[in-house]
Design a protein around this motif. Sequence first.
Motif, PDB file in Angstrom:
ATOM      1  N   ASN A   1      -4.734 -10.906  -5.197  1.00  0.00           N
ATOM      2  CA  ASN A   1      -4.027 -10.335  -6.333  1.00  0.00           C
ATOM      3  C   ASN A   1      -4.310  -8.857  -6.544  1.00  0.00           C
ATOM      4  OD1 ASN A   1      -2.929 -12.904  -7.067  1.00  0.00           O
ATOM      5  ND2 ASN A   1      -4.924 -13.460  -7.902  1.00  0.00           N
ATOM      6  N   LEU A   2      -4.934  -8.224  -5.581  1.00  0.00           N
ATOM      7  CA  LEU A   2      -5.213  -6.800  -5.715  1.00  0.00           C
ATOM      8  C   LEU A   2      -3.942  -5.986  -5.568  1.00  0.00           C
ATOM      9  CD1 LEU A   2      -8.520  -6.182  -3.715  1.00  0.00           C
ATOM     10  CD2 LEU A   2      -8.199  -5.997  -6.160  1.00  0.00           C
ATOM     11  N   PRO A   3      -3.845  -4.875  -6.297  1.00  0.00           N
ATOM     12  CA  PRO A   3      -2.710  -3.972  -6.084  1.00  0.00           C
ATOM     13  C   PRO A   3      -2.726  -3.438  -4.662  1.00  0.00           C
ATOM     14  CG  PRO A   3      -3.869  -3.444  -8.125  1.00  0.00           C
ATOM     15  CD  PRO A   3      -4.707  -4.448  -7.409  1.00  0.00           C
ATOM     16  N   LYS A   4      -1.568  -3.012  -4.205  1.00  0.00           N
ATOM     17  CA  LYS A   4      -1.429  -2.541  -2.838  1.00  0.00           C
ATOM     18  C   LYS A   4      -2.384  -1.391  -2.536  1.00  0.00           C
ATOM     19  CE  LYS A   4       1.988  -0.802   0.448  1.00  0.00           C
ATOM     20  NZ  LYS A   4       3.400  -0.389   0.643  1.00  0.00           N
ATOM     21  N   ALA A   5      -2.531  -0.458  -3.481  1.00  0.00           N
ATOM     22  CA  ALA A   5      -3.400   0.704  -3.262  1.00  0.00           C
ATOM     23  C   ALA A   5      -4.842   0.277  -3.031  1.00  0.00           C
ATOM     24  CB  ALA A   5      -3.309   1.647  -4.454  1.00  0.00           C
ATOM     25  N   GLU A   6      -5.299  -0.729  -3.810  1.00  0.00           N
ATOM     26  CA  GLU A   6      -6.684  -1.200  -3.653  1.00  0.00           C
ATOM     27  C   GLU A   6      -6.865  -1.945  -2.342  1.00  0.00           C
ATOM     28  OE1 GLU A   6      -8.650  -3.076  -6.931  1.00  0.00           O
ATOM     29  OE2 GLU A   6      -7.308  -2.138  -8.386  1.00  0.00           O
ATOM     30  N   LYS A   7      -5.850  -2.687  -1.938  1.00  0.00           N
ATOM     31  CA  LYS A   7      -5.925  -3.381  -0.650  1.00  0.00           C
ATOM     32  C   LYS A   7      -6.044  -2.380   0.492  1.00  0.00           C
ATOM     33  CE  LYS A   7      -3.387  -7.644  -1.708  1.00  0.00           C
ATOM     34  NZ  LYS A   7      -2.196  -8.456  -1.366  1.00  0.00           N
ATOM     35  N   GLU A   8      -5.237  -1.336   0.411  1.00  0.00           N
ATOM     36  CA  GLU A   8      -5.279  -0.315   1.463  1.00  0.00           C
ATOM     37  C   GLU A   8      -6.612   0.406   1.468  1.00  0.00           C
ATOM     38  OE1 GLU A   8      -1.906   2.152   0.775  1.00  0.00           O
ATOM     39  OE2 GLU A   8      -0.487   0.756   1.718  1.00  0.00           O
ATOM     40  N   ALA A   9      -7.170   0.633   0.276  1.00  0.00           N
ATOM     41  CA  ALA A   9      -8.479   1.286   0.196  1.00  0.00           C
ATOM     42  C   ALA A   9      -9.559   0.400   0.806  1.00  0.00           C
ATOM     43  CB  ALA A   9      -8.816   1.616  -1.256  1.00  0.00           C
ATOM     44  N   ALA A  10      -9.487  -0.911   0.530  1.00  0.00           N
ATOM     45  CA  ALA A  10     -10.459  -1.848   1.102  1.00  0.00           C
ATOM     46  C   ALA A  10     -10.325  -1.901   2.619  1.00  0.00           C
ATOM     47  CB  ALA A  10     -10.261  -3.240   0.506  1.00  0.00           C
ATOM     48  N   LYS A  11      -9.077  -1.890   3.082  1.00  0.00           N
ATOM     49  CA  LYS A  11      -8.844  -1.897   4.526  1.00  0.00           C
ATOM     50  C   LYS A  11      -9.403  -0.638   5.175  1.00  0.00           C
ATOM     51  CE  LYS A  11      -5.117  -2.153   7.947  1.00  0.00           C
ATOM     52  NZ  LYS A  11      -3.646  -2.186   8.162  1.00  0.00           N
ATOM     53  N   LYS A  12      -9.220   0.486   4.507  1.00  0.00           N
ATOM     54  CA  LYS A  12      -9.714   1.755   5.044  1.00  0.00           C
ATOM     55  C   LYS A  12     -11.236   1.753   5.119  1.00  0.00           C
ATOM     56  CE  LYS A  12      -9.385   6.766   4.419  1.00  0.00           C
ATOM     57  NZ  LYS A  12      -8.838   7.868   3.587  1.00  0.00           N
ATOM     58  N   ARG A  13     -11.898   1.218   4.079  1.00  0.00           N
ATOM     59  CA  ARG A  13     -13.373   1.140   4.079  1.00  0.00           C
ATOM     60  C   ARG A  13     -13.860   0.266   5.230  1.00  0.00           C
ATOM     61  NH1 ARG A  13     -12.569   0.656  -1.546  1.00  0.00           N
ATOM     62  NH2 ARG A  13     -12.826  -1.614  -1.424  1.00  0.00           N
ATOM     63  N   LYS A  14     -13.154  -0.839   5.471  1.00  0.00           N
ATOM     64  CA  LYS A  14     -13.522  -1.736   6.569  1.00  0.00           C
ATOM     65  C   LYS A  14     -13.376  -1.025   7.911  1.00  0.00           C
ATOM     66  CE  LYS A  14     -12.279  -6.272   8.512  1.00  0.00           C
ATOM     67  NZ  LYS A  14     -11.715  -5.872   9.793  1.00  0.00           N
ATOM     68  N   GLU A  15     -12.257  -0.305   8.091  1.00  0.00           N
ATOM     69  CA  GLU A  15     -12.031   0.420   9.337  1.00  0.00           C
ATOM     70  C   GLU A  15     -13.078   1.506   9.548  1.00  0.00           C
ATOM     71  OE1 GLU A  15      -8.052   1.791   8.931  1.00  0.00           O
ATOM     72  OE2 GLU A  15      -7.147  -0.091   9.627  1.00  0.00           O
ATOM     73  N   GLU A  16     -13.454   2.187   8.487  1.00  0.00           N
ATOM     74  CA  GLU A  16     -14.467   3.237   8.598  1.00  0.00           C
ATOM     75  C   GLU A  16     -15.829   2.652   8.970  1.00  0.00           C
ATOM     76  OE1 GLU A  16     -14.313   5.203   4.848  1.00  0.00           O
ATOM     77  OE2 GLU A  16     -12.594   6.470   5.394  1.00  0.00           O
ATOM     78  N   LEU A  17     -16.125   1.462   8.427  1.00  0.00           N
ATOM     79  CA  LEU A  17     -17.393   0.799   8.742  1.00  0.00           C
ATOM     80  C   LEU A  17     -17.438   0.382  10.209  1.00  0.00           C
ATOM     81  CD1 LEU A  17     -20.079  -0.522   7.752  1.00  0.00           C
ATOM     82  CD2 LEU A  17     -18.743  -2.583   7.276  1.00  0.00           C
ATOM     83  N   GLU A  18     -16.295  -0.090  10.737  1.00  0.00           N
ATOM     84  CA  GLU A  18     -16.252  -0.607  12.100  1.00  0.00           C
ATOM     85  C   GLU A  18     -16.026   0.477  13.155  1.00  0.00           C
ATOM     86  OE1 GLU A  18     -13.127  -3.439  11.989  1.00  0.00           O
ATOM     87  OE2 GLU A  18     -14.330  -5.000  11.002  1.00  0.00           O
TER      88      GLU A  18
END
Length: 886
Positions: free
Chosen positions: A359-376
């Motif tokens: 149920n996260l807004p699209k912007a927050e989902k994209e931010a979470a995805k970006k954090r994951k990509e940066e970590l990996e």
Amino acid sequence: MSSDSSDDDRPLARPNGHGSASKSALDRSASKNVTNGLVNGDKMDIDSPSTNGNKRKSRSSISQPNYEEGSDSDDAQPLAKRKKPNTEVEDSDSDDEPINKSRANKHSAKQAALPTLESSDDDAPLGAKLAKKKAVVNRNGKESKPKKAVKDESDDEKPLAKSAVKRQSTGAPSTKRKSNGVKKEDSDSDAPISKRSKAAPAKKGKSAATSSKDIKKDKSKEVTEEPEDEYEWWNEPKREDDSIKWETLEHNGVLFAPEYEPLPKHVKLIYDGKPVTLGVEAEEVALFWVAMMTGGGIQHTKDPVFRSNFFEDFSEYVKKYGATDAQGNKVDIKSLDKCNFDKMFEYWFEKTERTKNKNLPKAEKEAAKKRKEELEAPYTHCLWNGRKEKVGNFRVEPPGLFRGRGDHPLKGKVKKRVLPEQVTINIGKEAKIPEPPKGHKWKHVQHDQKATWLAMWQENINGNYKYVMLAASSAIKGQSDYKKFEKARELKKYVDKIRKDYTKDLVSEQMADRQRATAMYLIDHLALRAGNEKDTEKEAETVGCCSLKYEHITLEPPNKVTFDFLGKDSIRYFETCEVTPRVFKNLKLFKKPPKTVGDNIFDRLTTSQLNKHLNSYMPGLTAKVFRTYNASYTMARLLNNLENDPRSRGSIQEKIKLYNDCNREVAILCNHKRAVNASHDQQMQKLGDRIKGLKYQKWRTKQMILAIEPTQKKKKGASWFELDDDLDEAWIMDHQEFLLEQEKTRITKKFEKENEKLETNKEKPMPEKELKERLKAVKELDAKFKKENKTKKVEPEGKGPTVEKYMKAIERLDERVKVLETQAEDRDGNKEVALSTSKINYIDPRLTVVFSKKFDIPIERLLNKTLREKFQWAISLLKDVDDWTF
């Protein structure tokens, strides 16, 4: 094939038996243009294809299925260097992903038909032939055009994982450390790989995957930008000594699982009706059990062996780290049945990443995805001989409960957290050693240039070694696959002699030779695995040919043999086969008393002895090569037979089904079975509803024809305008509800998306009354359906409606129904067979490429993206070859 006549190099057809698997696997990808309802909400545009372009959505209010299906991951797991784990990686069932129709047609137009698969018996490696041809072309100065330099001013700022530069090795790497492209005086060797600067790419010919449309020109700078160049190792000269796998190797180690976050103090385990505070380590193990209380894990929580093993380990953690009641008194947990994990489960489920992100807004989902990509990012790629290569499994498996396969004796045991102190790093001598997590150190750092793994550790369940390897699409894995299939092709030169010799040895006076010959017969004709001895206390009791026991075969005169045993991954092999009289007599002899239950059938044969014997015929020949050979040869023969099949001139979907039918026969030959998916019936119902939806749409279109020209009823006949038998009134009412809900969802999502865009641009969002105004269209559609149900008449839709336009729309609907019905048949036939295993590991991918070209099918419809990357060498090698055969 009789034992006395073995000059045919074809494997025997799979015998009919009790356990023969069902038909072919569904291409999970139905055309995304297909929907079940109206076009554009309440109007039909008869000038365009009859589809509203919306994806089907599930509804919570009514019992309609969700027609959209997710895709499964098909990432290949690595091969271990020493103790080899399972290399038969299951791929996604969605092997035949749909592509845009226009792309498919364009691709098809470019495909050149090939002659039959057996049009040539040339066994020379294609890499050598094409490399030689390329060299001649370059010397003649023709076709070889230099590329313009690629200007990339921001490349230094990009991490390795996202760099647009692809390095290419040009022959044997230099022993000097120049491969990373960094000048000595400006060395950034202390920086992580993801932050290092990149060297200019080496000049080379245009990639096979590159098309002219991929090249963009910046007229102001006159710079040609091109996609990443692939490292075409298959066009390089073959190295005499390939034992040295790399000269330079740099990487950033592995990504460890995140630390455990303790539960809030108010969330506790309830034991015997009272809340219990667990030590942090014991609480984490309790959460492992909680994670099994949903989805596919539920079945494990009911398994007696799983429960017993879990509670044995859990009790040890409780004793070691403590459990206290509200007064601080020690609690002795003695029974799993008295443990109530409900409070913990409620909290865990609520806080699960999947649930939070839903149920996260699209912007927050994209931010979470970006954090994951940066970590990996630092771990996804390495520098292998100066080339950027993708790493396969860079994540260390998190702790949890061991599930195992089949009836594994250790299922339910706790997989402990892997610490850096257990991990050995393999890296180049001159490379910077990756930093372990703070406060830790590596177990060992080595520089083994003959090893292809980057990191290694030992897990605690079976004591097996786990390896971090390059991805399946990497050059080193591609070379391994190429060698494997070339070795299988080479076997056809020797197979006649091998079969002649083992047929002769079936009557040998030496019992060891007779057992070996009988085993070779079974491996060759039934595609059995050789099998190895196992520690049954730590592993599931699975067997292969050489380790068959007395109870695994039942003899039925005159020549029928029933095999019933657990094979690799605890997949049951249950087949009744007809064998030659000589083989039947031998098996009867090998079961003769005093042998009884538990005794080996082949008590004078080991897998090592068998492979040593096979190696005397051909260097590198093992029992496994026979399995690859028979699978690929069978596939080649079946695909060749399609040449005269009328269905091979049908639609692309029909051709794909024919390919899957051939793939299924190979999968059955190799015993690649699977349990019927729990959601299979639901998926089939979804597909059935999609077909019904199209039929309903076709019926509405016919009614529009009557509204325009009533005389058509006499011309076509009244029966032509009637509903299909499988469309009853109750289903139509449900379907109309579905269409209303679908339209409401579409309008609402579009409204929310437009508002998000406005907010992003710092503009005032639209008020809710705008949404209510838009939703009036749903009420109008509802009123239209009610009127149609009452009058049994449908008003014409679309601009300039004519009978001719409606007839064309009906033809398009008929075509789409046929496609979905073919897919449904394909899926249902494949519910018990795993096509992907044979496609990944046993069928030479060049057979698929040849089939794609010969029958004008886009390769994307036969190999998904992961497999196209894995087998890029096969696609490229056959790009300009018309006479290849297995």
